[in-house]
Design a protein around this motif. Structure first.
Motif, PDB file in Angstrom:
ATOM      1  N   UNK A  16     -16.886 -46.000 -39.079  1.00  0.00           N
ATOM      2  CA  UNK A  16     -15.558 -46.345 -39.602  1.00  0.00           C
ATOM      3  C   UNK A  16     -14.471 -45.688 -38.754  1.00  0.00           C
ATOM      4  N   UNK A  17     -14.711 -44.439 -38.369  1.00  0.00           N
ATOM      5  CA  UNK A  17     -13.704 -43.706 -37.595  1.00  0.00           C
ATOM      6  C   UNK A  17     -13.473 -44.370 -36.248  1.00  0.00           C
ATOM      7  N   UNK A  18     -14.575 -44.708 -35.579  1.00  0.00           N
ATOM      8  CA  UNK A  18     -14.434 -45.300 -34.247  1.00  0.00           C
ATOM      9  C   UNK A  18     -13.760 -46.661 -34.346  1.00  0.00           C
ATOM     10  N   UNK A  20     -22.321 -43.495 -40.853  1.00  0.00           N
ATOM     11  CA  UNK A  20     -21.480 -44.542 -41.431  1.00  0.00           C
ATOM     12  C   UNK A  20     -20.000 -44.172 -41.273  1.00  0.00           C
ATOM     13  N   UNK A  21     -19.665 -42.923 -41.590  1.00  0.00           N
ATOM     14  CA  UNK A  21     -18.249 -42.548 -41.513  1.00  0.00           C
ATOM     15  C   UNK A  21     -17.780 -42.494 -40.058  1.00  0.00           C
ATOM     16  N   UNK A  22     -18.695 -42.146 -39.141  1.00  0.00           N
ATOM     17  CA  UNK A  22     -18.295 -42.149 -37.726  1.00  0.00           C
ATOM     18  C   UNK A  22     -18.036 -43.575 -37.238  1.00  0.00           C
ATOM     19  N   UNK A  47     -18.413 -34.748 -45.915  1.00  0.00           N
ATOM     20  CA  UNK A  47     -19.865 -34.647 -45.779  1.00  0.00           C
ATOM     21  C   UNK A  47     -20.249 -33.291 -45.205  1.00  0.00           C
ATOM     22  N   UNK A  99      -9.236 -53.523 -36.472  1.00  0.00           N
ATOM     23  CA  UNK A  99     -10.050 -52.591 -37.210  1.00  0.00           C
ATOM     24  C   UNK A  99     -10.948 -53.271 -38.220  1.00  0.00           C
ATOM     25  N   UNK A 127     -12.389 -50.533 -44.876  1.00  0.00           N
ATOM     26  CA  UNK A 127     -11.654 -49.377 -45.376  1.00  0.00           C
ATOM     27  C   UNK A 127     -10.198 -49.484 -44.968  1.00  0.00           C
ATOM     28  N   UNK A 154     -19.159 -38.005 -50.039  1.00  0.00           N
ATOM     29  CA  UNK A 154     -18.877 -39.149 -49.169  1.00  0.00           C
ATOM     30  C   UNK A 154     -17.887 -40.108 -49.834  1.00  0.00           C
ATOM     31  N   UNK A 184     -23.053 -39.697 -42.495  1.00  0.00           N
ATOM     32  CA  UNK A 184     -22.199 -39.249 -41.398  1.00  0.00           C
ATOM     33  C   UNK A 184     -22.066 -40.344 -40.341  1.00  0.00           C
ATOM     34  N   UNK A 193     -14.190 -38.954 -44.948  1.00  0.00           N
ATOM     35  CA  UNK A 193     -15.579 -39.057 -45.396  1.00  0.00           C
ATOM     36  C   UNK A 193     -16.466 -38.127 -44.576  1.00  0.00           C
ATOM     37  N   UNK A 238     -11.589 -47.441 -36.504  1.00  0.00           N
ATOM     38  CA  UNK A 238     -10.175 -47.254 -36.810  1.00  0.00           C
ATOM     39  C   UNK A 238      -9.383 -46.850 -35.575  1.00  0.00           C
ATOM     40  N   UNK A 239     -10.067 -46.392 -34.517  1.00  0.00           N
ATOM     41  CA  UNK A 239      -9.345 -46.023 -33.314  1.00  0.00           C
ATOM     42  C   UNK A 239      -9.213 -47.177 -32.329  1.00  0.00           C
ATOM     43  N   UNK A 252      -8.998 -37.353 -32.183  1.00  0.00           N
ATOM     44  CA  UNK A 252      -9.977 -38.101 -31.405  1.00  0.00           C
ATOM     45  C   UNK A 252      -9.683 -38.054 -29.922  1.00  0.00           C
ATOM     46  N   UNK A 288      -9.313 -44.775 -47.660  1.00  0.00           N
ATOM     47  CA  UNK A 288      -8.752 -46.065 -48.059  1.00  0.00           C
ATOM     48  C   UNK A 288      -7.255 -45.938 -48.260  1.00  0.00           C
ATOM     49  N   UNK A 348      -7.357 -44.307 -42.664  1.00  0.00           N
ATOM     50  CA  UNK A 348      -7.775 -43.447 -41.564  1.00  0.00           C
ATOM     51  C   UNK A 348      -9.228 -43.677 -41.151  1.00  0.00           C
ATOM     52  N   UNK A 349      -9.799 -44.820 -41.461  1.00  0.00           N
ATOM     53  CA  UNK A 349     -11.168 -45.085 -41.033  1.00  0.00           C
ATOM     54  C   UNK A 349     -12.166 -44.296 -41.851  1.00  0.00           C
ATOM     55  N   UNK A 350     -12.870 -43.330 -41.219  1.00  0.00           N
ATOM     56  CA  UNK A 350     -13.844 -42.546 -41.977  1.00  0.00           C
ATOM     57  C   UNK A 350     -13.711 -41.060 -41.760  1.00  0.00           C
TER      58      UNK A 350
END
Lengths: 168, 281
Positions: B27-29, B23-25, A79, B36, B40, A58, B21, A75, B31-32, A133, A66, A70-72
């Protein structure tokens, strides 16, 4: 033991460095950037504590996010790779994995290839699904996954062969 | 109770996986969406510092190109200056001392310079990292341009670094217009070529031809009017037959950015206050 930790930290820093400065800027054919940093997670000691391994995966992905803003997505992809690794090990190397007897530098090239390919492809599929996405661009996503995976797999195998010292 | 604890211990790997997972989702959402997470991104001392140290070496190899760009810009500005000087000499030039208007009220846009230390263009959502942050007056939602054209909008800042939402990002939109007319459309990017962007919703009455220049419309508080964007390469009517969709070749080479200008709009707070008042009523 201590030597092993140090070796992994060195490997992490080195792979991150070449990833961020070299491989993130390749842009082959306009959109292909291989991600050989996953090699760090692939060659991470097989005997390590599994929870620790998932957590480190992770953090590895989050570092990439970072640097890439790109957000996560990295990560999440890392995982998945970490969670599926034991399964893939069993599939690729058979029963010898159960006895913790294998080392990546000692197995056949074919086994190594299967192991690396499955995990890299999984990682890239999750990565690009989340990065794009958009389910209506699914063909673009699959195309990008496939082409980038091929490059990453080649790089990972080359690095693995170059840097694995054979212990007689 | 014992069973619950046993269950947790037995499945601790899966639970850890699921939690991280999630947590990273998240962050991903985040970022879209346009604004933001602050967590991160590459506008922090760690990533910014590493990018900065290496890009100063790369900068050295690009000095020739930067000089060329500066010379071109100087030449253009000199042309403008000499054109204004050839006017009527009998009128005394207006200076800060004899002007009836206070000097700072006439300057609406202030340009700050910043150095690009990281640039992406191969993804769908691309970001640029700049050396220069809130300590050098760079704030969120300011426009970023080069001498050739627009680059993006400031997305996040720390004290000495900032990230830019590039025009090559699916979340980027801004109003643009045809040069020489007031017909406007919305600029966005389809994620394919880093040299071509799209303008949608341009009125069908607009006199579009291939080779026309597209520039910023000045209808937002971010970019001043008349900053060049690109040249019309192709245009089609959309399905409703009411609006044009244009593909525009960028004047800027987004794949090679060195130094940029960040535009601070002095009137921005006032404009936004006024607009918010209208929405509330």
């Amino acid at each position: 033991m201590k030597n092993n930790v140090l070796k992994n930290i060195m490997r992490f820093v080195a792979l991150m460095f070449v990833q961020i400065y070299l491989f993130n800027h390749i842009n082959f054919l306009g959109y292909i950037n291989p991600y050989p940093y996953v090699l760090f997670l692939l060659v991470f000691p097989f005997t390590a504590n599994r929870s620790l391994y998932i957590f480190i995966a992770f953090l590895t992905g989050l570092t990439m996010d970072m640097f890439g803003n790109s957000g996560g997505v990295h990560a999440a992809a890392c995982l998945f790779l970490a969670y599926l690794r034991p399964l893939t090990l069993r599939f690729a190397f058979g029963v010898s994995y159960e006895y913790n007897a294998i080392k990546l530098s000692k197995v056949s090239l074919y086994g190594r290839f299967v192991y690396i390919s499955i995990l890299v492809f999984t990682h890239h599929l999750v990565l690009f699904l989340l990065e794009v996405f958009n389910i209506s661009n699914i063909l673009y996503t699959l195309n990008k996954t496939l082409v980038t995976s091929i490059f990453t797999i080649i790089l990972c195998i080359v690095f693995n062969i170059l840097f694995s010292r054979r212990i007689e | 109770m014992q069973q619950i604890i046993n269950f947790l211990i037995r499945n601790k790997n899966f639970l850890l996986f699921a939690f991280l997972l999630m947590l990273s989702l998240v962050f991903t959402i985040q970022s879209h969406s346009y604004h933001r997470s602050k967590f991160v991104n590459s506008a922090n001392w760690f990533t910014g510092g590493i990018y900065g140290s290496v890009s100063s070496v790369q900068d050295y190899f690009n000095l020739k190109t930067y000089n060329q760009q500066l010379l071109e810009e100087n030449a253009r500005l000199r042309t403008i200056v000499s054109a204004t000087k050839t006017g009527d000499k009998s009128i005394e030039p207006l200076t800060a001392a004899n002007s009836p208007i206070p000097a700072d009220s006439t300057v609406q846009y202030v340009y700050n310079t910043a150095r690009v230390i990281n640039n992406n263009y191969a993804k769908i959502d691309n970001f640029i990292t700049l050396k220069g942050g809130s300590s050098s007056n760079i704030q969120k939602d300011q426009g970023v341009i080069t001498s050739q054209g627009i680059v993006g909008i400031i997305d996040n800042t720390s004290s000495s670094y900032s990230t830019v939402l590039s025009i090559l990002n699916s979340n980027f939109t801004t109003q643009v217009k045809l040069k020489g007319s007031e017909h406007f459309g919305t600029l966005q990017w389809d994620g394919k070529s880093p040299n071509i962007v799209q303008v949608i919703d341009m009125q069908q009455q607009a006199p579009v031809t291939k080779g026309d220049t597209i520039e910023t419309s000045g209808k937002s508080a971010i970019f001043p009017k008349g900053i060049p964007v690109g040249v019309v390469q192709d245009y089609t009517l959309d399905n409703s037959k009411n609006f044009y969709t244009l593909s525009v070749k960028l004047m800027n080479d987004m794949t090679s950015l060195g130094h940029v200008y960040v535009i601070e709009n002095k009137a921005r707070v006032e404009i936004e206050q006024l607009e918010n008042e209208n929405y509330e009523e």
